[in-house]
Design a protein around this motif. Sequence first.
Motif, short mmCIF file in Angstrom:
data_model
loop_
_atom_site.label_atom_id
_atom_site.label_comp_id
_atom_site.label_asym_id
_atom_site.label_seq_id
_atom_site.Cartn_x
_atom_site.Cartn_y
_atom_site.Cartn_z
N ARG A 41 1.12 -1.31 -0.01
CA ARG A 41 -0.04 -0.17 0.22
C ARG A 41 0.82 1.36 -0.10
O ARG A 41 0.40 2.33 -0.65
N ARG A 42 1.82 1.20 0.90
CA ARG A 42 2.90 2.34 0.80
C ARG A 42 3.59 2.72 -0.50
O ARG A 42 3.68 3.70 -1.02
N ARG A 45 1.13 4.24 -2.82
CA ARG A 45 0.65 5.67 -2.54
C ARG A 45 1.88 6.38 -3.01
O ARG A 45 1.96 7.47 -3.53
N ASN A 46 3.09 5.99 -3.06
CA ASN A 46 4.46 6.46 -3.32
C ASN A 46 4.40 6.97 -4.82
O ASN A 46 4.83 7.90 -5.15
N LEU A 48 1.83 6.82 -6.59
CA LEU A 48 0.69 7.80 -7.08
C LEU A 48 1.11 9.22 -6.60
O LEU A 48 0.87 10.01 -7.49
N ASP A 49 1.76 9.36 -5.69
CA ASP A 49 2.42 10.80 -5.49
C ASP A 49 3.51 11.14 -6.65
O ASP A 49 3.37 12.53 -6.87
#
Length: 86
Positions: A41-42, A45-46, A48-49
């Motif tokens: 998940r991290r 998210r990274n 996507l960022d």
Amino acid sequence: MTTMNISLPEEMKAFIDAQIAREGYASASEYVRDLIREAQRRHARNELDVKLLEGLEGPAVEMTREDWDAIRREALEGLRDGGSAP
């Protein structure tokens, strides 16, 4: 499922055993799978960022009424399809 064997120092094994007891995991495997899912998940998210920042660095493009209508249409189609829109 596949099996993976890992070697840990006693201190880490004790920590995992404590987490299993404290958090209610059924086994060390369940605990490790949960850690891996959180890492995934991290990572997502990274990624996507990074993509969002890349998008912000590009030239600004003014949205037209047609653009907003197309976005709205796609969102409504996605809701009708149960969220399976691209």
